[in-house]
Design a protein around this motif. Structure first.
Motif, PDB file in Angstrom:
ATOM      1  N   THR A 243     -35.104 -17.043  50.519  1.00 57.25           N
ATOM      2  CA  THR A 243     -36.053 -17.822  49.733  1.00 57.25           C
ATOM      3  C   THR A 243     -36.020 -17.448  48.256  1.00 57.25           C
ATOM      4  N   ASP A 244     -35.203 -16.477  47.892  1.00 60.04           N
ATOM      5  CA  ASP A 244     -34.981 -16.104  46.492  1.00 60.04           C
ATOM      6  C   ASP A 244     -33.480 -16.224  46.223  1.00 60.04           C
ATOM      7  N   PRO A 245     -32.931 -17.444  46.300  1.00 61.16           N
ATOM      8  CA  PRO A 245     -31.475 -17.606  46.301  1.00 61.16           C
ATOM      9  C   PRO A 245     -30.803 -17.197  45.000  1.00 61.16           C
ATOM     10  N   VAL A 246     -31.481 -17.345  43.878  1.00 59.20           N
ATOM     11  CA  VAL A 246     -30.842 -17.008  42.601  1.00 59.20           C
ATOM     12  C   VAL A 246     -30.597 -15.505  42.505  1.00 59.20           C
ATOM     13  N   LEU A 247     -31.619 -14.712  42.849  1.00 61.68           N
ATOM     14  CA  LEU A 247     -31.451 -13.261  42.807  1.00 61.68           C
ATOM     15  C   LEU A 247     -30.426 -12.800  43.836  1.00 61.68           C
ATOM     16  N   LEU A 248     -30.483 -13.359  45.030  1.00 60.58           N
ATOM     17  CA  LEU A 248     -29.543 -12.966  46.079  1.00 60.58           C
ATOM     18  C   LEU A 248     -28.116 -13.312  45.683  1.00 60.58           C
ATOM     19  N   ARG A 249     -27.917 -14.507  45.133  1.00 60.53           N
ATOM     20  CA  ARG A 249     -26.569 -14.890  44.716  1.00 60.53           C
ATOM     21  C   ARG A 249     -26.048 -13.967  43.622  1.00 60.53           C
ATOM     22  N   ALA A 250     -26.897 -13.605  42.659  1.00 65.98           N
ATOM     23  CA  ALA A 250     -26.452 -12.733  41.570  1.00 65.98           C
ATOM     24  C   ALA A 250     -25.970 -11.390  42.108  1.00 65.98           C
ATOM     25  N   TYR A 251     -26.744 -10.799  43.019  1.00 66.07           N
ATOM     26  CA  TYR A 251     -26.347  -9.492  43.537  1.00 66.07           C
ATOM     27  C   TYR A 251     -25.133  -9.589  44.458  1.00 66.07           C
ATOM     28  N   GLU A 252     -25.052 -10.646  45.252  1.00 66.93           N
ATOM     29  CA  GLU A 252     -23.882 -10.771  46.109  1.00 66.93           C
ATOM     30  C   GLU A 252     -22.632 -11.029  45.271  1.00 66.93           C
TER      31      GLU A 252
ATOM     32  N   GLN B 207     -38.663  -9.872  31.646  1.00 69.30           N
ATOM     33  CA  GLN B 207     -37.524 -10.481  30.962  1.00 69.30           C
ATOM     34  C   GLN B 207     -36.613  -9.432  30.333  1.00 69.30           C
ATOM     35  N   ALA B 208     -37.190  -8.416  29.686  1.00 66.61           N
ATOM     36  CA  ALA B 208     -36.356  -7.418  29.011  1.00 66.61           C
ATOM     37  C   ALA B 208     -35.501  -6.647  30.019  1.00 66.61           C
ATOM     38  N   GLN B 209     -36.103  -6.232  31.127  1.00 65.07           N
ATOM     39  CA  GLN B 209     -35.352  -5.484  32.136  1.00 65.07           C
ATOM     40  C   GLN B 209     -34.297  -6.369  32.810  1.00 65.07           C
ATOM     41  N   LEU B 210     -34.653  -7.630  33.068  1.00 66.40           N
ATOM     42  CA  LEU B 210     -33.683  -8.535  33.688  1.00 66.40           C
ATOM     43  C   LEU B 210     -32.536  -8.849  32.742  1.00 66.40           C
ATOM     44  N   ARG B 211     -32.827  -8.883  31.457  1.00 65.74           N
ATOM     45  CA  ARG B 211     -31.759  -9.129  30.489  1.00 65.74           C
ATOM     46  C   ARG B 211     -30.728  -8.006  30.542  1.00 65.74           C
ATOM     47  N   LEU B 212     -31.195  -6.766  30.629  1.00 67.15           N
ATOM     48  CA  LEU B 212     -30.265  -5.645  30.736  1.00 67.15           C
ATOM     49  C   LEU B 212     -29.469  -5.720  32.036  1.00 67.15           C
ATOM     50  N   LEU B 213     -30.150  -6.091  33.136  1.00 70.26           N
ATOM     51  CA  LEU B 213     -29.475  -6.193  34.424  1.00 70.26           C
ATOM     52  C   LEU B 213     -28.386  -7.265  34.373  1.00 70.26           C
ATOM     53  N   VAL B 214     -28.723  -8.425  33.820  1.00 72.81           N
ATOM     54  CA  VAL B 214     -27.751  -9.520  33.726  1.00 72.81           C
ATOM     55  C   VAL B 214     -26.606  -9.147  32.795  1.00 72.81           C
ATOM     56  N   ASP B 215     -26.905  -8.473  31.692  1.00 76.44           N
ATOM     57  CA  ASP B 215     -25.842  -8.053  30.778  1.00 76.44           C
ATOM     58  C   ASP B 215     -24.856  -7.121  31.482  1.00 76.44           C
ATOM     59  N   GLY B 216     -25.373  -6.215  32.305  1.00 78.37           N
ATOM     60  CA  GLY B 216     -24.482  -5.317  33.033  1.00 78.37           C
ATOM     61  C   GLY B 216     -23.599  -6.072  34.008  1.00 78.37           C
ATOM     62  N   MET B 217     -24.174  -7.030  34.733  1.00 73.54           N
ATOM     63  CA  MET B 217     -23.379  -7.829  35.661  1.00 73.54           C
ATOM     64  C   MET B 217     -22.301  -8.620  34.927  1.00 73.54           C
ATOM     65  N   THR B 218     -22.674  -9.191  33.777  1.00 70.53           N
ATOM     66  CA  THR B 218     -21.720  -9.993  33.002  1.00 70.53           C
ATOM     67  C   THR B 218     -20.592  -9.126  32.461  1.00 70.53           C
ATOM     68  N   GLU B 219     -20.924  -7.933  31.987  1.00 66.00           N
ATOM     69  CA  GLU B 219     -19.886  -7.025  31.480  1.00 66.00           C
ATOM     70  C   GLU B 219     -18.928  -6.623  32.593  1.00 66.00           C
ATOM     71  N   ARG B 220     -19.458  -6.398  33.794  1.00 66.92           N
ATOM     72  CA  ARG B 220     -18.569  -6.040  34.905  1.00 66.92           C
ATOM     73  C   ARG B 220     -17.656  -7.211  35.281  1.00 66.92           C
ATOM     74  N   LEU B 221     -18.178  -8.424  35.187  1.00 69.32           N
ATOM     75  CA  LEU B 221     -17.345  -9.594  35.445  1.00 69.32           C
ATOM     76  C   LEU B 221     -16.216  -9.687  34.419  1.00 69.32           C
ATOM     77  N   GLU B 222     -16.543  -9.525  33.148  1.00 63.38           N
ATOM     78  CA  GLU B 222     -15.528  -9.634  32.104  1.00 63.38           C
ATOM     79  C   GLU B 222     -14.445  -8.573  32.265  1.00 63.38           C
ATOM     80  N   ALA B 223     -14.864  -7.344  32.593  1.00 63.07           N
ATOM     81  CA  ALA B 223     -13.871  -6.286  32.805  1.00 63.07           C
ATOM     82  C   ALA B 223     -13.023  -6.579  34.032  1.00 63.07           C
ATOM     83  N   ALA B 224     -13.636  -7.117  35.077  1.00 59.71           N
ATOM     84  CA  ALA B 224     -12.898  -7.415  36.307  1.00 59.71           C
ATOM     85  C   ALA B 224     -11.862  -8.502  36.075  1.00 59.71           C
TER      86      ALA B 224
END
Length: 470
Positions: A423-432, A284-301
């Motif tokens: 078969t892991d659609p949530v992770l795949l969608r996040a990265y795509e 959870q802790a590592q995924l939280r950092l990963l998601v935070d980075g993705m969200t920050e990139r979205l906001e900047a974009a």
């Protein structure tokens, strides 16, 4: 070849290096920003600090050759923290006058300093300096701080004719006959470069999908190592995946069989990397950092490209869904991956299997970040986006072609690993989604005509219904 084992003292104002650099500075200020691999476009060059200058061929003869590592100073990007400047690797040829065949390589005519009256040029256009590099690798030369290393189990013949590849991106490449290709890194940083580290690890693991390094060049400066170049076998007659896909599209042919084979190749490389190098579990802790980075990139974009605003909420849901699974206790395995996988990073010879190349990762990312273990699905998402790019660049666009390729690629991956990425659609969608957002910003800044391609993916990925996204 008799290179001078002389590392000129790094000094910006005094000594041989200072005089040399002073004579080259006015020319390099104009020439560097015009190079495709120069990362600081749009900002003036204000100065240079030499890290090292090495004379590979003495300038007393008709031809001289200098190897330079220069830190380039520019005004900081607005809002960015102070930066010491990027370091670039340059190979400077010196002649009294350039023959017509070397006209495209011209840097300029020196008017002062130790090279006054001479002409300096990009040496990689010239077969003779390129042959000097190959001979130094063959003989494992030590020249100043430069260390030319090789795998002695692989033969390096002399007499191979050198030619510069002109279709360059962030680095430069020389082909020797049809036997080797030497990739010279242009923007260099200290530390272990994955473009050498990962192919060496794959060679030790017996993975034939990646050409095994034959030789490499690095510099030892102030107790730090800089990877500078990698020599690998040249896949003669090969097409890269992008060229091959566009040819098939133009003929109206599908790419399903090739996409499935490419999925198998990707899976073999991932499996070998997972065996050769450590893996980690992301909680959870590592995924939280990963998601935070993705969200920050979205906001900047969204701030940079207003066309993203209508889709912001839907795109954000891709990341919150991943955070939700992590909060429920779901974990994922992370490992070393390619890091910048797309069709252009894959080679298909006329007869033979796919190969993967260019393991440097995204050059704009910090080296430490590029060497971190990551979910393998990040590479998969990059390739899926590449199929979309090929299909939507065709005339007329062929979205169903991309749909077939995406499905075949994932099926091929499952043939090897037993795990279909779908078969892991949530992770795949996040990265795509993260990749498509990056593409939107890139195209808006550099190729506005291409902006509709990633925006099409953004519309699809922002939908809440998985069936609409597939």
């Amino acid at each position: 070849m008799t290179p001078m084992a002389e590392a000129l003292t790094p000094s910006g104002t005094t000594g041989t290096t200072g005089h040399l650099l002073a004579s080259l500075q006015p020319l390099l200020r104009e020439w560097l920003p015009r190079q495709r691999w120069f990362a600081g476009k749009g900002r003036p060059v204000t100065g240079f600090t030499p890290l090292a200058a090495t004379e590979l061929l003495p300038c007393e003869g008709r031809l001289g050759l200098y190897h330079l590592l220069l830190r380039v100073h520019q005004p900081p990007v607005l809002g960015a923290p102070p930066h010491p400047g990027d370091c670039y690797q340059l190979l400077i040829g010196v002649r009294e006058a350039l023959p017509p065949r070397l006209a495209p390589a011209l840097i300029g005519h020196v008017t002062r300093g130790p090279l006054a009256g001479r002409t300096v040029y990009e040496a990689l256009y010239d077969p003779r300096p390129a042959e000097v590099l190959l001979e130094a690798l063959r003989t494992q030369a030590r020249i100043g701080g430069l260390r030319f290393e090789r795998d002695r189990r692989q033969e390096i013949r002399d007499g191979l004719v050198a030619r510069l590849m002109t279709a360059e991106q962030s680095n430069s490449s020389i082909v020797y006959g049809d036997t080797f290709i030497l990739k010279l890194l242009r923007r260099v940083v200290p530390g272990v470069n994955p473009d050498l580290e990962l192919p060496l690890a794959l060679a030790r693991a017996g993975c034939a999908r990646v050409p095994a390094p034959t030789a490499w060049l690095h510099a030892e400066l102030d107790a730090q190592s800089y990877a500078l170049a990698v020599l690998q076998p040249f896949v003669s007659g090969a097409s890269d995946g992008w060229e091959l896909a566009l040819r098939e599209l133009a003929k109206g042919e599908d790419f399903v069989a090739e996409a499935r084979a490419l999925g198998r190749a990707t899976a073999e490389v991932h499996s070998a990397l997972a065996q050769a190098l450590p893996t980690v579990t992301l909680g959870q802790a590592q995924l939280r950092l990963l998601v935070d980075g993705m969200t920050e990139r979205l906001e900047a974009a969204v701030q940079a490209v207003p066309a993203l605003r209508p889709y912001e909420s839907g795109l954000r849901s891709a990341f919150t869904a991943l955070a939700g699974l992590a909060a429920e206790g779901r974990t994922w395995t992370a490992q070393r991956i390619h890091g910048d996988l797309h069709l252009g990073q894959c080679l298909r010879p006329p007869s033979g299997p796919w190969s993967l190349i260019d393991f440097e990762g995204e050059p704009a990312r910090p080296l430490a970040e590029r060497r971190l273990p990551q979910p393998a699905v990040r590479d998969i998402a990059g390739m899926l986006r590449s199929f979309d790019y090929a299909a939507l660049s065709a005339s007329p666009p062929a979205p169903q072609w991309a749909h077939g390729c995406r499905a075949a690629y994932c099926s091929g991956y499952a043939d090897v690993t037993g795990r279909d990425p779908r078969t892991d659609p949530v992770l795949l969608r996040a990265y795509e989604t993260d990749k498509a957002i990056y593409e939107v910003v890139y195209e808006a800044r550099h190729r506005p005509d291409w902006l509709p391609v990633p925006l099409s993916a953004v519309r699809r990925l922002s939908l809440p219904d998985q069936e609409a996204r597939s």
